[in-house]
Scaffold this active site. Structure first.
Site, mmCIF file in Angstrom:
data_model
loop_
_atom_site.group_PDB
_atom_site.id
_atom_site.type_symbol
_atom_site.label_atom_id
_atom_site.label_comp_id
_atom_site.label_asym_id
_atom_site.label_seq_id
_atom_site.Cartn_x
_atom_site.Cartn_y
_atom_site.Cartn_z
ATOM 1 N N ASP A 32 0.821 -1.198 0.000
ATOM 2 C CA ASP A 32 0.000 0.000 0.000
ATOM 3 C C ASP A 32 0.862 1.257 0.000
ATOM 4 O O ASP A 32 1.942 1.290 0.586
ATOM 5 C CB ASP A 32 -0.901 0.026 1.236
ATOM 6 C CG ASP A 32 -1.934 -1.085 1.222
ATOM 7 O OD1 ASP A 32 -1.553 -2.227 1.523
ATOM 8 O OD2 ASP A 32 -3.098 -0.810 0.890
ATOM 9 N N ARG A 33 0.346 2.296 -0.642
ATOM 10 C CA ARG A 33 1.060 3.571 -0.633
ATOM 11 C C ARG A 33 0.830 4.310 0.687
ATOM 12 O O ARG A 33 1.788 4.692 1.357
ATOM 13 C CB ARG A 33 0.604 4.458 -1.805
ATOM 14 C CG ARG A 33 1.360 5.799 -1.855
ATOM 15 C CD ARG A 33 0.810 6.711 -2.934
ATOM 16 N NE ARG A 33 -0.543 7.134 -2.650
ATOM 17 C CZ ARG A 33 -0.855 8.149 -1.827
ATOM 18 N NH1 ARG A 33 0.102 8.814 -1.194
ATOM 19 N NH2 ARG A 33 -2.110 8.474 -1.623
#
Length: 420
Positions: free
Chosen positions: A83-84
């Protein structure tokens, strides 16, 4: 359409109302720690680093590291994307150098730590991920919050686990278009796929004006002037199209992991539809039906390449294995080599393909073989390991658990929160 609206089409398994709340209010609320198999470090001469990143997506971080090291980004191996909007710990390999250079790199919100030598890392060569997640501002407090979580977990335990939906990250959080682009590519509609990828806009994202202008004008020169520099994949496609006049060649300029996201996203959409249809029809997920394909489970990890067909003669034996945690019912990741279900499960698979107007043969992608997908099977339910939860001092809910590779923590939390 944002991801919340998109996900309304997929049924929850638990009927107990959720706790509400919000995740990822800040990156530290969502911590991901990658777990590699030990044999990665038993042989090999590649440099292995632990990469800690905050507010970076995996490919962007790797390209920046490669730029600083002055090596092609394809020389950096990694086992999984993360995930960013999170703090994540994962591993990368560099096989083209012998000296340790990573510790001296200074990149904002990125830390590299040399951990030893091993094999080159490739997508999928991880066991899974450990998660530490905070759900802020739930609809309940104190003992009521704990009671509601217990009720949801009890409901899901009775049904065999959490529905193993692909999470919204697979489709796009604000521009939910990846699966639509993938379908167009499967159909050989490269221009339509490119226009959707380049021109679709949400109305509240940086770069939306440039996308809107391109959608209306189809002017490549103007788009290259207006598209922000951070839209590097879009700009790369525009440059390639300007040079070749071919949208097919424009897609081929993308890094392989990025290019394949579109087909993977469409496969994921089809899987989610089939899982949801099974729930809608009241069919069990923790019990095999004749015609189902099941996969073996070892130490809580699905062995997705070890599949078996359920028949009249073996169904009792198979369901005993499922009850003992040694097998799980699977759904299709459609592809040209995928093992098809039969009976009622097979009927659902065929119905979804027919509704979509897609055939198995199209996954061969004869017009762009780089995107061909053999397919496979994926477990319909998942049982997280080392699951813990509690109420924090500020009233937030905290969760810790381990999930096998390819399983989305956001899909697990979706059943608990019922937020989308």
């Amino acid at each position: 359409m944002d991801y919340r609206e998109f996900f309304r089409q997929f049924k929850h398994l638990s009927e107990t109302p959720g706790i509400g709340g919000r995740i990822k209010e800040k990156p530290e609320d969502f911590i991901v720690i990658e777990v590699l198999p030990k044999n990665i470090f038993k042989s090999g001469s590649c440099l292995i680093y632990r990469l800690k990143k905050r507010n970076w997506d995996t490919m962007a971080a790797i390209k920046e590291i490669a730029k600083r090291l002055e090596i092609p980004y394809r020389e950096i191996g990694f086992a999984g994307t993360k995930d960013r909007k999170a703090v994540t710990f994962q591993y990368i390999s560099i096989c083209s150098r012998n000296e340790n250079l990573g510790d001296s790199l200074e990149i904002r919100d990125i830390e590299l730590k040399f951990v030893g030598y091993g094999k080159r890392l490739r997508l999928g060569t991880l066991l899974g991920n450990k998660f530490r997640i905070i759900v802020r501002k739930p609809n309940f407090g104190g003992s009521s919050l704990l009671e509601r979580i217990r009720d949801i977990l009890s409901d899901l335990k009775e049904k065999g686990g959490f529905p193993n939906y692909f999470g919204y990250q697979r489709f796009g959080e604000r521009r939910v278009i990846n699966h639509e682009v993938g379908k167009l590519l499967l159909q050989g509609k490269f221009e339509d796929a490119a226009i959707k990828f380049l021109g679709e806009y949400s109305g509240d994202m940086e770069g939306d004006k440039a996308r809107k202008n391109f959608l209306e004008s189809r002017n490549i020169e103007k788009a290259l002037e207006e598209f922000p520099r951070f839209l590097r994949y879009e700009r790369a496609m525009l440059y390639r199209y300007k040079k070749t006049g071919s949208w097919k060649k424009a897609f081929a300029v993308l890094p392989n992991p990025i290019m394949r996201i579109f087909i993977h996203s469409y496969q994921s959409y089809l899987f989610n539809r089939i899982l949801s249809r099974r729930i809608e029809e009241g069919l069990p997920l923790n019990e095999a039906l004749v015609g189902d394909i099941i996969c073996q489970i070892k130490n809580g990890i699905p062995l997705r390449d070890r599949t078996y067909r359920v028949t009249e003669s073996n169904i009792e034996f198979v369901n005993e294995k499922i009850r003992g945690g040694e097998a799980m019912v699977t759904g299709p990741i459609f592809g040209y080599l995928m093992r098809k279900a039969r009976g009622t499960p097979g009927r659902i698979e065929e119905e979804i393909l027919e509704e979509e107007g897609i055939s198995i043969e199209q996954f061969r992608m004869k017009s762009l073989k780089l995107m061909a997908e053999p397919g496979g099977r994926r477990e319909l339910l998942i049982r997280p390991k080392e699951f813990r939860y509690g109420v924090l001092k500020d009233g937030s809910a905290g969760f810790k658990f381990f999930l096998p590779k390819g399983v989305y923590a956001t899909s697990l939390l979706r059943e608990i929160m019922k937020d989308h």
